[in-house]
Scaffold this active site. Structure first.
Site, PDB file in Angstrom:
ATOM      1  N   THR A 133       0.801  -1.233   0.000  1.00 39.17           N
ATOM      2  CA  THR A 133       0.000   0.000   0.000  1.00 39.17           C
ATOM      3  C   THR A 133       0.833   1.281   0.000  1.00 39.17           C
ATOM      4  O   THR A 133       1.946   1.317   0.550  1.00 39.17           O
ATOM      5  CB  THR A 133      -0.908   0.011   1.259  1.00 39.17           C
ATOM      6  OG1 THR A 133      -1.437   1.322   1.466  1.00 39.17           O
ATOM      7  CG2 THR A 133      -0.138  -0.362   2.524  1.00 39.17           C
ATOM      8  N   GLU A 135       0.223   3.590   1.855  1.00 43.04           N
ATOM      9  CA  GLU A 135       0.350   3.995   3.270  1.00 43.04           C
ATOM     10  C   GLU A 135       1.769   3.742   3.782  1.00 43.04           C
ATOM     11  O   GLU A 135       2.169   4.300   4.807  1.00 43.04           O
ATOM     12  CB  GLU A 135      -0.648   3.241   4.135  1.00 43.04           C
ATOM     13  CG  GLU A 135      -2.034   3.836   4.155  1.00 43.04           C
ATOM     14  CD  GLU A 135      -2.123   5.152   4.912  1.00 43.04           C
ATOM     15  OE1 GLU A 135      -1.676   5.204   6.064  1.00 43.04           O
ATOM     16  OE2 GLU A 135      -2.645   6.127   4.351  1.00 43.04           O
ATOM     17  N   TYR A 157      -1.646   0.507  10.854  1.00 46.85           N
ATOM     18  CA  TYR A 157      -1.918  -0.158   9.573  1.00 46.85           C
ATOM     19  C   TYR A 157      -0.664  -0.141   8.689  1.00 46.85           C
ATOM     20  O   TYR A 157      -0.240  -1.164   8.167  1.00 46.85           O
ATOM     21  CB  TYR A 157      -3.083   0.556   8.872  1.00 46.85           C
ATOM     22  CG  TYR A 157      -3.302   0.100   7.444  1.00 46.85           C
ATOM     23  CD1 TYR A 157      -4.081  -1.018   7.169  1.00 46.85           C
ATOM     24  CD2 TYR A 157      -2.730   0.790   6.371  1.00 46.85           C
ATOM     25  CE1 TYR A 157      -4.278  -1.438   5.851  1.00 46.85           C
ATOM     26  CE2 TYR A 157      -2.921   0.378   5.062  1.00 46.85           C
ATOM     27  CZ  TYR A 157      -3.698  -0.733   4.807  1.00 46.85           C
ATOM     28  OH  TYR A 157      -3.884  -1.155   3.501  1.00 46.85           O
ATOM     29  N   LYS A 161       1.731  -3.289   7.534  1.00 46.07           N
ATOM     30  CA  LYS A 161       1.905  -3.600   6.111  1.00 46.07           C
ATOM     31  C   LYS A 161       3.389  -3.596   5.715  1.00 46.07           C
ATOM     32  O   LYS A 161       3.771  -4.220   4.731  1.00 46.07           O
ATOM     33  CB  LYS A 161       1.110  -2.605   5.253  1.00 46.07           C
ATOM     34  CG  LYS A 161      -0.390  -2.872   5.229  1.00 46.07           C
ATOM     35  CD  LYS A 161      -0.736  -4.009   4.269  1.00 46.07           C
ATOM     36  CE  LYS A 161      -2.236  -4.188   4.102  1.00 46.07           C
ATOM     37  NZ  LYS A 161      -2.590  -5.222   3.119  1.00 46.07           N
TER      38      LYS A 161
HETATM   39  P1  NAP Z   1     -11.570  -4.494   2.111  1.00 42.95           P
HETATM   40  O1  NAP Z   1     -12.731  -4.179   1.225  1.00 42.95           O
HETATM   41  O2  NAP Z   1     -11.555  -3.983   3.499  1.00 42.95           O
HETATM   42  O3  NAP Z   1     -11.461  -6.092   2.157  1.00 42.95           O
HETATM   43  C1  NAP Z   1     -10.632  -6.737   3.079  1.00 42.95           C
HETATM   44  C2  NAP Z   1     -10.918  -8.209   3.067  1.00 42.95           C
HETATM   45  O4  NAP Z   1     -10.109  -8.845   4.076  1.00 42.95           O
HETATM   46  C3  NAP Z   1     -12.377  -8.583   3.409  1.00 42.95           C
HETATM   47  O5  NAP Z   1     -12.740  -9.729   2.682  1.00 42.95           O
HETATM   48  C4  NAP Z   1     -12.293  -8.917   4.900  1.00 42.95           C
HETATM   49  O6  NAP Z   1     -13.317  -9.763   5.356  1.00 42.95           O
HETATM   50  C5  NAP Z   1     -10.956  -9.635   4.909  1.00 42.95           C
HETATM   51  N1  NAP Z   1     -10.347  -9.743   6.234  1.00 42.95           N
HETATM   52  C6  NAP Z   1     -10.181  -8.777   7.165  1.00 42.95           C
HETATM   53  N2  NAP Z   1      -9.529  -9.248   8.235  1.00 42.95           N
HETATM   54  C7  NAP Z   1      -9.289 -10.567   7.991  1.00 42.95           C
HETATM   55  C8  NAP Z   1      -8.681 -11.609   8.709  1.00 42.95           C
HETATM   56  N3  NAP Z   1      -8.176 -11.431   9.927  1.00 42.95           N
HETATM   57  N4  NAP Z   1      -8.600 -12.831   8.139  1.00 42.95           N
HETATM   58  C9  NAP Z   1      -9.126 -13.064   6.914  1.00 42.95           C
HETATM   59  N5  NAP Z   1      -9.730 -12.110   6.190  1.00 42.95           N
HETATM   60  C10 NAP Z   1      -9.808 -10.881   6.714  1.00 42.95           C
HETATM   61  O7  NAP Z   1     -10.206  -4.056   1.438  1.00 42.95           O
HETATM   62  P2  NAP Z   1      -9.897  -3.757  -0.114  1.00 42.95           P
HETATM   63  O8  NAP Z   1     -10.123  -2.320  -0.369  1.00 42.95           O
HETATM   64  O9  NAP Z   1     -10.538  -4.779  -0.954  1.00 42.95           O
HETATM   65  O10 NAP Z   1      -8.314  -3.950  -0.125  1.00 42.95           O
HETATM   66  C11 NAP Z   1      -7.744  -5.218  -0.420  1.00 42.95           C
HETATM   67  C12 NAP Z   1      -6.313  -5.242   0.104  1.00 42.95           C
HETATM   68  O11 NAP Z   1      -5.543  -4.227  -0.520  1.00 42.95           O
HETATM   69  C13 NAP Z   1      -6.176  -5.010   1.604  1.00 42.95           C
HETATM   70  O12 NAP Z   1      -5.102  -5.801   2.044  1.00 42.95           O
HETATM   71  C14 NAP Z   1      -5.825  -3.548   1.713  1.00 42.95           C
HETATM   72  O13 NAP Z   1      -5.102  -3.306   2.900  1.00 42.95           O
HETATM   73  C15 NAP Z   1      -4.985  -3.372   0.470  1.00 42.95           C
HETATM   74  N6  NAP Z   1      -4.991  -2.041  -0.151  1.00 42.95           N
HETATM   75  C16 NAP Z   1      -6.164  -1.454  -0.461  1.00 42.95           C
HETATM   76  C17 NAP Z   1      -6.165  -0.215  -1.096  1.00 42.95           C
HETATM   77  C18 NAP Z   1      -7.442   0.473  -1.481  1.00 42.95           C
HETATM   78  O14 NAP Z   1      -7.383   1.676  -1.763  1.00 42.95           O
HETATM   79  N7  NAP Z   1      -8.562  -0.221  -1.569  1.00 42.95           N
HETATM   80  C19 NAP Z   1      -4.937   0.403  -1.401  1.00 42.95           C
HETATM   81  C20 NAP Z   1      -3.756  -0.247  -1.058  1.00 42.95           C
HETATM   82  C21 NAP Z   1      -3.792  -1.478  -0.447  1.00 42.95           C
HETATM   83  P3  NAP Z   1     -14.769  -9.155   5.760  1.00 42.95           P
HETATM   84  O15 NAP Z   1     -15.492  -8.942   4.463  1.00 42.95           O
HETATM   85  O16 NAP Z   1     -15.349 -10.239   6.594  1.00 42.95           O
HETATM   86  O17 NAP Z   1     -14.511  -7.878   6.501  1.00 42.95           O
HETATM   87  O1  G4F Z   2     -10.634   6.867   2.625  1.00 41.23           O
HETATM   88  P1  G4F Z   2      -9.639   6.798   3.720  1.00 41.23           P
HETATM   89  O2  G4F Z   2     -10.112   6.261   5.026  1.00 41.23           O
HETATM   90  O3  G4F Z   2      -8.429   5.969   3.142  1.00 41.23           O
HETATM   91  P2  G4F Z   2      -6.887   5.873   3.564  1.00 41.23           P
HETATM   92  O4  G4F Z   2      -6.687   6.201   4.977  1.00 41.23           O
HETATM   93  O5  G4F Z   2      -6.114   6.657   2.563  1.00 41.23           O
HETATM   94  O6  G4F Z   2      -6.605   4.319   3.378  1.00 41.23           O
HETATM   95  C1  G4F Z   2      -7.055   3.617   2.220  1.00 41.23           C
HETATM   96  O7  G4F Z   2      -6.064   3.693   1.222  1.00 41.23           O
HETATM   97  C2  G4F Z   2      -4.822   3.063   1.555  1.00 41.23           C
HETATM   98  C3  G4F Z   2      -3.885   3.262   0.365  1.00 41.23           C
HETATM   99  O8  G4F Z   2      -3.243   4.494   0.476  1.00 41.23           O
HETATM  100  C4  G4F Z   2      -5.080   1.600   1.825  1.00 41.23           C
HETATM  101  F1  G4F Z   2      -3.904   0.966   2.084  1.00 41.23           F
HETATM  102  C5  G4F Z   2      -6.040   1.452   2.987  1.00 41.23           C
HETATM  103  O9  G4F Z   2      -6.339   0.061   3.190  1.00 41.23           O
HETATM  104  C6  G4F Z   2      -7.336   2.168   2.632  1.00 41.23           C
HETATM  105  O10 G4F Z   2      -7.943   1.502   1.558  1.00 41.23           O
HETATM  106  O11 G4F Z   2      -9.036   8.233   3.993  1.00 41.23           O
HETATM  107  C7  G4F Z   2      -8.487   9.031   2.972  1.00 41.23           C
HETATM  108  C8  G4F Z   2      -8.198  10.434   3.505  1.00 41.23           C
HETATM  109  C9  G4F Z   2      -7.428  10.439   4.829  1.00 41.23           C
HETATM  110  O12 G4F Z   2      -6.441  11.425   4.754  1.00 41.23           O
HETATM  111  C10 G4F Z   2      -8.462  10.821   5.863  1.00 41.23           C
HETATM  112  O13 G4F Z   2      -7.942  11.520   6.987  1.00 41.23           O
HETATM  113  O14 G4F Z   2      -9.456  11.049   3.786  1.00 41.23           O
HETATM  114  C11 G4F Z   2      -9.350  11.719   5.027  1.00 41.23           C
HETATM  115  N1  G4F Z   2     -10.682  11.883   5.586  1.00 41.23           N
HETATM  116  C12 G4F Z   2     -11.269  13.088   5.824  1.00 41.23           C
HETATM  117  N2  G4F Z   2     -12.458  12.897   6.387  1.00 41.23           N
HETATM  118  C13 G4F Z   2     -11.524  10.910   5.981  1.00 41.23           C
HETATM  119  C14 G4F Z   2     -12.653  11.554   6.488  1.00 41.23           C
HETATM  120  N3  G4F Z   2     -11.416   9.560   5.940  1.00 41.23           N
HETATM  121  C15 G4F Z   2     -12.466   8.832   6.410  1.00 41.23           C
HETATM  122  N4  G4F Z   2     -12.383   7.470   6.343  1.00 41.23           N
HETATM  123  N5  G4F Z   2     -13.581   9.428   6.939  1.00 41.23           N
HETATM  124  C16 G4F Z   2     -13.721  10.803   7.011  1.00 41.23           C
HETATM  125  O15 G4F Z   2     -14.733  11.313   7.469  1.00 41.23           O
END
Ligand code: NAP
Ligand code: G4F
Length: 354
Positions: A133, A135, A157, A161
């Site tokens: 990520t 992050e 987090y 990671k």
């Molecule tokens: P997500 O929608 O939160 O999905 C996470 C998945 O992991 C869900 O199926 C969840 O199950 C499962 N899970 C959580 N804790 C677990 C555990 N202890 N054991 C087994 N399964 C578990 O996340 P996503 O957006 O699809 O992201 C997929 C991956 O990419 C994650 O690893 C995230 O950290 C990483 N990532 C995401 C982004 C992004 O912007 N989306 C960016 C960079 C990296 P439940 O459905 O039961 O909760």
């Molecule tokens: O949507 P966010 O919660 O995503 P964040 O923290 O960037 O993390 C996501 O992206 C990561 C990749 O860079 C993944 F690894 C991670 O698993 C996840 O998918 O927040 C985005 C930004 C932050 O700066 C937060 O402070 O939005 C800002 N924000 C402002 N108001 C908010 C809010 N975020 C959330 N969730 N809720 C608010 O009300």
């Protein structure tokens, strides 16, 4: 068509669901892991029409990243060609509240999978993908971020990671595993979890458009993210895993937008022009036409430490794998708002007719 077997951890999540659909389309047999929960947690699979059937190509299994034996047992039984480790406690804000669990799931969870592959004697032929990520870059001063940019994670987090990232590199070097990291920048879709900022905004806009709510409460308006579409991301994830050599790749759009801009764009989809007034926690977003306050800042959404600016440099993945994102920021926001409005209208109609 290919006849490979893939294991996806976290198949009930946003990326897991899209990746399962993508691989099934390519002819894979797909096994996904899900967690036991007290209420159904496979609504994303349902929305994509993914239902496990006897004799079908899609299968679901219970497993948890914190339970090493559950992973070992599955890998031994399924003998997958490719493992995509997408499961995680993926909410950065929540990781400050459940720090140790986040380390166990996101950090040690990856080690459990890598160790299982090694101990089962599969290191030379399994391909492993780790969901790393942006992050990892945390509050570092350098941007745009690429594969050489130093990591400086600033949340439980991000730190967890980091363990998974370096473990993946270590197993690649130490045991010659085809183990790769995708360093993915934020990617969103109509299937995004409702507590991430983009989906929180688009749900609020849909509720305001249908008269269900008056105002959106938000945290840091000035944070900037490189927001792409999850469908583009899963295509990149697959390309990384197919490459002859394993490696680490940034997947990003190369553009960055603030939370403020995302909000403006989302409200524009329902014809509202948001004007900003005030400063800091007193800042408000006002609908220019109606004068109604549509956005207010609520400090409860601030984080102990913040990642202020993410903007990825996808040059390496473009050069080596030919990948680039296709769906623009504007298309992404529009798709999410329209999807939330359609869903809400369907729910309201169902309530009226029941
Ligand atoms: P997500 O929608 O939160 O999905 C996470 C998945 O992991 C869900 O199926 C969840 O199950 C499962 N899970 C959580 N804790 C677990 C555990 N202890 N054991 C087994 N399964 C578990 O996340 P996503 O957006 O699809 O992201 C997929 C991956 O990419 C994650 O690893 C995230 O950290 C990483 N990532 C995401 C982004 C992004 O912007 N989306 C960016 C960079 C990296 P439940 O459905 O039961 O909760
Ligand atoms: O949507 P966010 O919660 O995503 P964040 O923290 O960037 O993390 C996501 O992206 C990561 C990749 O860079 C993944 F690894 C991670 O698993 C996840 O998918 O927040 C985005 C930004 C932050 O700066 C937060 O402070 O939005 C800002 N924000 C402002 N108001 C908010 C809010 N975020 C959330 N969730 N809720 C608010 O009300």
């Amino acid at each position: 068509m290919v006849s490979k077997t893939a294991l996806i951890t976290g198949v009930t999540g946003q990326d897991g669901a899209y990746l399962a659909a993508y691989l099934l389309e390519k002819g894979y047999t797909v096994h996904g892991t899900m967690r036991r929960s007290s209420a159904p947690n496979h609504y994303r699979l349902d929305r994509l029409g993914l239902t496990p059937q006897v004799g079908g190509a899609f299968h679901l299994h219970y497993a948890d990243l914190t339970d090493a034996m559950s992973l070992m047992r599955l890998i031994a039984a399924l003998k997958p060609d490719e493992i995509y480790n997408l499961a995680a406690q993926s909410d950065v804000a929540v990781s400050f509240s459940v720090a140790a669990y986040t380390h166990q799931a996101n950090g040690l969870g990856a080690v459990h999978l890598l160790e299982a592959v090694r101990h089962l004697g599969m290191a030379s032929h399994v391909r492993y993908y780790q969901a790393s990520t942006s992050e990892l870059y945390g509050d570092g001063p350098v941007w745009p971020q690429n594969e050489e940019t130093p990591f400086r994670p600033c949340s439980p987090y991000g730190v967890a990671k980091l363990t998974a990232y370096w473990s993946t590199v270590n197993y690649r070097h130490g045991y010659q595993m085809h183990a790769s990291n995708g360093i993915l920048f934020n990617h969103e879709s109509p299937l995004r979890g409702p507590n991430f900022v983009t989906r929180k905004v688009t749900i609020a806009v849909a509720e305001i458009a249908t008269g269900q709510r008056e105002c959106l409460m938000i945290g840091n308006l000035n944070a900037k993210r490189d927001w792409g579409h999850a469908k583009d991301s899963v295509d990149g994830i697959w390309h990384i895993t197919q490459h002859k050599e394993p490696g680490d790749y940034v997947l990003a759009t190369g553009e960055t937008h603030s939370v403020r801009e995302f909000i403006e764009r989302a409200f524009a989809c329902i014809g509202a022009d948001i004007q900003w007034q005030g400063e800091g926690v007193h800042e408000q977003g006002i609908d220019r036409k109606t004068g109604k306050v549509r956005v207010q800042v609520d400090p409860q959404f601030f984080r102990p430490t913040e990642v202020p600016l993410l903007c990825g440099d996808p040059s390496k993945v473009r050069r080596e794998l030919g990948w680039q994102h296709r769906i623009s920021f504007e298309q992404l926001v529009t798709e999410m708002v329209e999807s939330d409005i359609a869903q809400l209208k369907a729910q309201l109609t169902a309530q009226l007719t029941s």
